[in-house]
Motif scaffolding. Structure first.
Motif, short mmCIF file in Angstrom:
data_model
loop_
_atom_site.label_atom_id
_atom_site.label_comp_id
_atom_site.label_asym_id
_atom_site.label_seq_id
_atom_site.Cartn_x
_atom_site.Cartn_y
_atom_site.Cartn_z
N ARG A 1 38.19 35.12 23.44
CA ARG A 1 39.38 35.70 24.85
C ARG A 1 39.04 36.67 25.34
NH1 ARG A 1 45.12 33.58 25.24
NH2 ARG A 1 46.28 35.65 25.80
N VAL A 2 38.82 38.03 24.66
CA VAL A 2 38.40 39.22 25.28
C VAL A 2 37.25 39.20 26.14
CG1 VAL A 2 37.72 41.63 24.90
CG2 VAL A 2 39.66 40.43 23.54
N ARG A 3 36.16 38.43 25.65
CA ARG A 3 35.23 38.49 26.59
C ARG A 3 35.46 37.49 28.00
NH1 ARG A 3 32.52 38.57 21.66
NH2 ARG A 3 32.92 36.33 21.22
N ALA A 4 35.96 36.51 27.58
CA ALA A 4 36.24 35.74 28.99
C ALA A 4 37.24 36.57 29.86
CB ALA A 4 36.99 34.58 28.71
N ARG A 5 38.27 37.39 29.33
CA ARG A 5 39.23 38.11 30.49
C ARG A 5 38.37 39.35 30.96
NH1 ARG A 5 44.84 36.76 30.32
NH2 ARG A 5 45.00 35.00 29.15
N LEU A 6 37.47 39.80 30.22
CA LEU A 6 36.51 40.99 30.94
C LEU A 6 35.57 40.53 31.79
CD1 LEU A 6 35.95 42.85 27.66
CD2 LEU A 6 37.66 43.68 29.31
N GLU A 7 35.13 39.37 31.72
CA GLU A 7 34.31 38.76 32.47
C GLU A 7 34.94 38.47 34.01
OE1 GLU A 7 32.01 35.56 30.73
OE2 GLU A 7 31.27 36.93 29.38
N ARG A 8 36.20 38.26 33.90
CA ARG A 8 36.73 37.81 35.09
C ARG A 8 37.55 38.77 35.77
NH1 ARG A 8 39.22 33.43 31.56
NH2 ARG A 8 41.16 34.73 31.84
N SER A 9 37.74 39.86 34.83
CA SER A 9 38.18 41.23 35.67
C SER A 9 37.54 41.88 36.78
CB SER A 9 38.63 42.27 34.67
OG SER A 9 37.53 42.89 34.10
N LYS A 10 38.13 42.08 37.74
CA LYS A 10 37.56 42.89 38.91
C LYS A 10 38.21 44.57 38.98
CE LYS A 10 35.61 38.99 40.50
NZ LYS A 10 35.09 38.47 39.19
N GLY A 11 37.35 45.42 39.63
CA GLY A 11 38.05 46.68 40.00
C GLY A 11 37.88 47.66 38.94
N GLY A 12 36.68 47.50 38.08
CA GLY A 12 35.88 48.60 37.31
C GLY A 12 36.66 48.70 35.89
N ALA A 13 36.61 50.05 35.59
CA ALA A 13 36.81 50.31 34.04
C ALA A 13 38.40 50.54 33.96
CB ALA A 13 36.41 52.06 33.92
N ARG A 14 39.11 50.63 34.87
CA ARG A 14 40.51 50.49 34.73
C ARG A 14 41.04 49.11 34.57
NH1 ARG A 14 44.55 50.12 33.57
NH2 ARG A 14 46.65 50.97 34.03
N ALA A 15 40.57 48.40 35.39
CA ALA A 15 40.90 46.97 35.23
C ALA A 15 40.32 46.12 34.02
CB ALA A 15 40.34 46.11 36.50
N GLN A 16 39.53 46.76 33.47
CA GLN A 16 38.88 46.43 32.15
C GLN A 16 39.96 46.56 30.94
OE1 GLN A 16 34.64 45.50 31.34
NE2 GLN A 16 35.66 44.14 32.95
#
Length: 202
Positions: free
Chosen positions: A71-86
């Motif tokens: 779940r974490v991997r999937a969310r991180l892969e979809r996130s946009k906007g750099g370190a803060r968005a991660q």
């Protein structure tokens, strides 16, 4: 991709059976007979694959950790906007609702944390998972604010996540629907955007 062996399938059925029973009755009242019934198997087959109930619980810890990691991997892969968005994506992975949400897993994780206080073997498995999750969050936070403050901020955010887990399992009516993720992300914004604490302060 190779098909799981019959043994692996049976073990997964049994672990899922424990998850189902724990969500309703807790670990203490999750007898082998109840686990077998929930798994659609005989008690003898449960004993064939696991010598004792604690072994099923430890296998559940591994499975929940694997699901959470995906779940974490999937969310991180979809996130946009750099370190803060991660950081927000990581928090969403644990707290946001959606198709991949698993209330039974949250309830089970709270039970596992309680059993970790009582059973050394469960404590070791629980601590291994929490250390890995916390280390990942610390790395993400460190990319935003630097390493010096990352551990304390990550620990605070992770503690908030765990606190929401307990409330969701024990008294879900106390949490406004859909508020957990947005609230912890606002906490993160305050901590990540704050001025660095002076040396010697906590």
């Amino acid at each position: 991709m190779a098909r799981p062996s019959n043994t692996e399938e049976r073990r997964q059925q049994i672990v899922q059976g424990l998850l189902s029973v724990m969500a309703e009755r807790g670990y203490e009242r999750a007898s082998i007979a109840e686990i077998a019934k929930a798994a659609g198997l005989s008690p003898g087959l449960v004993h064939y694959h696991f010598t004792q109930k604690q072994e099923v619980l430890l296998a559940l810890v591994e499975q929940l950790a694997a699901r959470s990691g995906e779940r974490v991997r999937a969310r991180l892969e979809r996130s946009k906007g750099g370190a803060r968005a991660q950081v927000d994506a990581f928090l969403d992975a644990f707290l946001a609702t959606g198709e991949d949400a698993d209330p039974d897993a949250v309830a089970a994780w709270v039970t596992i944390s309680a059993e970790a206080v009582r059973q050394p073997e469960v404590r070791a498995a629980y601590e291994k998972v929490v250390r890995a999750d916390l280390a990942q969050l610390e790395e993400l936070v460190g990319a935003v604010i630097g390493r010096r403050r990352a551990r304390a901020v990550a620990a605070g955010l992770f503690a908030a996540v765990q606190g929401y887990f307990v409330l969701a399992a024990a008294s879900p009516e106390l949490i406004p629907a859909g508020s957990a993720s947005s609230t912890v992300k606002r906490m993160a914004a305050g901590l990540l955007d704050a001025e660095p604490a002076s040396e010697g302060t906590s």
